[in-house]
Design a protein around this motif. Structure first.
Motif, short mmCIF file in Angstrom:
data_model
loop_
_atom_site.label_atom_id
_atom_site.label_comp_id
_atom_site.label_asym_id
_atom_site.label_seq_id
_atom_site.Cartn_x
_atom_site.Cartn_y
_atom_site.Cartn_z
N SER A 89 1.12 -1.21 0.06
CA SER A 89 0.07 0.10 -0.13
C SER A 89 1.08 1.21 0.01
CB SER A 89 -1.07 0.03 1.23
OG SER A 89 -0.24 -0.36 2.54
N TRP A 90 1.92 1.09 -0.21
CA TRP A 90 3.12 2.33 -0.28
C TRP A 90 3.85 2.18 -1.44
CZ3 TRP A 90 3.62 -1.65 2.93
CH2 TRP A 90 4.79 -2.54 3.00
N PHE A 91 4.56 3.20 -1.73
CA PHE A 91 5.81 3.37 -2.97
C PHE A 91 7.12 3.54 -1.95
CE2 PHE A 91 2.14 4.29 -4.98
CZ PHE A 91 2.02 3.75 -6.08
N ASP A 92 8.24 2.73 -2.70
CA ASP A 92 9.28 2.88 -2.15
C ASP A 92 10.31 3.41 -3.40
OD1 ASP A 92 9.74 0.53 -3.67
OD2 ASP A 92 10.28 -0.79 -1.97
N GLU A 93 11.56 3.27 -3.07
CA GLU A 93 12.68 3.82 -3.98
C GLU A 93 12.69 2.99 -5.29
OE1 GLU A 93 13.01 3.58 -0.76
OE2 GLU A 93 13.53 5.75 -0.10
#
Length: 555
Positions: free
Chosen positions: A176-180
């Motif tokens: 549910s999130w975005f990372d690098e």
């Protein structure tokens, strides 16, 4: 690990110290009474057996028993340092009577071994814990970062600048999130679009190059011709600058005119001129046109700094205006195309170069004037305007060389103003300077023959070099000079004659005397000084001439 190790050392040390204190209390309660009895009964064997039991304890390293009777017993390891504790042994009948003392050395190696084993155990435990933690982290990082980065690296290796480049597809778990990694993936999507756009542009560029390929030779030839023209222009400027760098000021007018001619012919000009503050410095014209020159002297460039002004369709004025200077380079082309707008920058550069040459010309003029002024100052006495001693000595050497070659005599006059100190004291130094200037002016007017020179060689002392005159002729000149100074009627209240007079000594050299130049100069100077001294001693205001033979007594 360090904090745990330090804490472990402190706890073990405290535990060992407590054990040692309990051991001491136990020995005091159980063993010391037995030792008291053995010492009181002087039973040596019993005493040694008792001490052997004590030294066999785990915490005891060595014992030393010292009795009042001089008996000493050592058991255990050799002691290192002082005893850790000492127990007094007193009489069983009278506690005030001392029988001896028991020095105990504890087993400190046991405590060090316990500390070392504990630290090794903690290090192993912490290392195993760290390795386990690293393994877990490595697994997590490899799953979330390593595999995606490997996929990105494989994708980058397959990229080619073509339209059908594949898109980046990473297999990752839903989040549910975005990372690098997600940001990098989006960046490669943008890169994919850019590569596709680049491929299209690349194909269009290839088509454009194909269209321009036929005209490439013509453009290269035009560019080569332009570069050759500029290269020749730069060679002209550099070569001319080097030629003008070391010229003297009298050579500059002709050299600058030749420079204008060469530059004008190269730039296809039929006339050009340099004006400095409204004054024509130099010019070159293919054919005379005074009307054009008159028009330049009345034209003004008002803009400050560098500017380009068009006077007519064939004439450009490149000007530089500042508070100190107004410079104009006038250039007239053979045709209007020679001074077109495309060539204004080139002509302005030529004007700036000519302005720098003009500045260097002025610098050379100022430098040569300064050199002449310095030469004059270095050779002239500032008060009287006569030659100073240095100039006089140089001139004396030159004249003596000439006299040696030509075979004519050379005479020297040394004269001194009489009672000059009294003159300064009575009239002041300003009047004294005026008196010396008047005497100097008279001598300058009298001695004007070729080779003659008058110099001020001291405060009130002068010298006169008379080439071509023997001693008698020099004496006559000296007497006429003394009379002329006397006839000046310069008042001198401190003199017996009431006016300014001089004492003069004469000497002469002729070819038959021989000698080198230094010897001749020394002989003339010493003989003239001797004659001047004799004139002063004889009463002043007179002339004394001495021949060379008289020098034998002068040292």
């Amino acid at each position: 690990m360090l904090l745990v190790s330090i804490s472990q050392v402190i706890l073990i040390s405290r535990e060992v110290r407590n054990q040692q204190e309990q051991l001491l209390r136990h020995l005091t309660a159980t063993q010391v009474p037995l030792l008291q009895t053995a010492l009181w009964d002087i039973e040596t064997l019993a005493l040694e057996r008792q001490l052997q039991r004590i030294v066999e304890l785990e915490d005891i390293a060595s014992l030393h028993l010292q009795t009042e009777t001089g008996l000493g017993i050592d058991l255990g390891e050799p002691p290192v340092g002082s005893a850790d504790t000492t127990l007094l042994i007193v009489s069983p009948l009278d506690e005030r009577q001392r029988l001896g003392e028991l020095q105990i050395h504890f087993n400190n190696q046991r405590m060090a071994r316990l500390i070392r084993d504990s630290i090794v155990q903690r290090v192993l435990e912490f290392s195993l814990y760290t390795l386990m933690l690293f393994a877990i982290l490595f697994r997590l990082l490899h799953q979330d970062i390593g595999k995606p980065l490997r996929g990105i690296a494989d994708y980058v290796a397959t990229l080619r600048p073509q339209k059908n480049a594949p898109r980046l597809a990473l297999v990752r778990s839903q989040r549910s999130w975005f990372d690098e990694i997600d940001l990098i993936s989006r960046g490669f999507e943008t890169l994919h679009e850019g590569i596709s756009h680049y491929a299209e542009q690349h194909e269009n560029a290839i088509e454009q190059l194909a269209r321009e390929r036929d005209s490439l030779d013509l453009r290269v030839a035009e560019r080569t011709s332009e570069l050759g023209y500029l290269n020749g222009y730069l060679k002209l400027i550099s070569g001319t600058s080097l030629k003008l760098m070391h010229l003297r000021q009298e050579q500059y007018p002709r050299a600058m005119a030749q420079t204008l001619q060469t530059l004008a012919q190269y730039l296809h000009l039929d006339a050009c001129a340099l004006l400095d503050d409204g004054r024509l410095r130099t010019r070159w014209m293919e054919y005379d046109d005074e009307q054009w020159l008159d028009g330049l002297t009345t034209a003004f460039v008002r803009a400050s700094g560098w500017s380009v002004t068009r006077l007519d369709e064939r004439t450009l004025l490149i000007g530089f205006v500042s508070q100190q200077r107004r410079f104009v380079f006038a250039a007239r082309g053979r045709a209007s195309s020679d001074v077109s707008a495309e060539r204004e920058e080139l002509l302005q550069g030529a004007g700036q170069w000519l302005f720098s040459l003009l500045q260097h010309w002025d610098h050379v003029i100022g430098l040569e004037q300064a050199q002449q002024e310095l030469l004059k100052m270095s050779r002239t006495d500032p008060l009287t305007g006569l030659a100073n001693r240095r100039h006089f000595e140089q001139h004396q050497v030159e004249e003596l060389h000439r006299a040696q070659r030509m075979g004519y005599p050379v005479s020297l006059l040394m004269l001194d103003v009489d009672f000059f100190k009294g003159y300064n004291d009575h009239y002041g130094h300003a009047e004294g300077d005026a008196c010396l200037a008047a005497v100097a002016n008279l001598m300058k007017d009298r001695f004007k023959r070729a080779g003659e020179m008058v110099a001020r060689v001291g405060g009130e002392e002068f010298a006169v070099l008379l080439p071509g005159l023997d001693l008698d002729a020099a004496r006559q000149c000296a007497e006429a000079l003394g009379m002329a100074i006397y006839d000046l009627h310069l008042p001198h209240a401190e003199s017996v004659w009431g006016r300014v007079t001089v004492s003069i000594g004469c000497s002469c050299w002729s070819v038959e005397h021989g000698g080198d130049t230094d010897q001749i100069i020394d002989s003339l100077s010493r003989l003239a000084d001797k004659a001047l001294y004799d004139a002063k001693r004889a009463g002043r205001n007179q002339v004394v001439a001495l021949r060379r033979e008289a020098l034998s007594g002068v040292q």
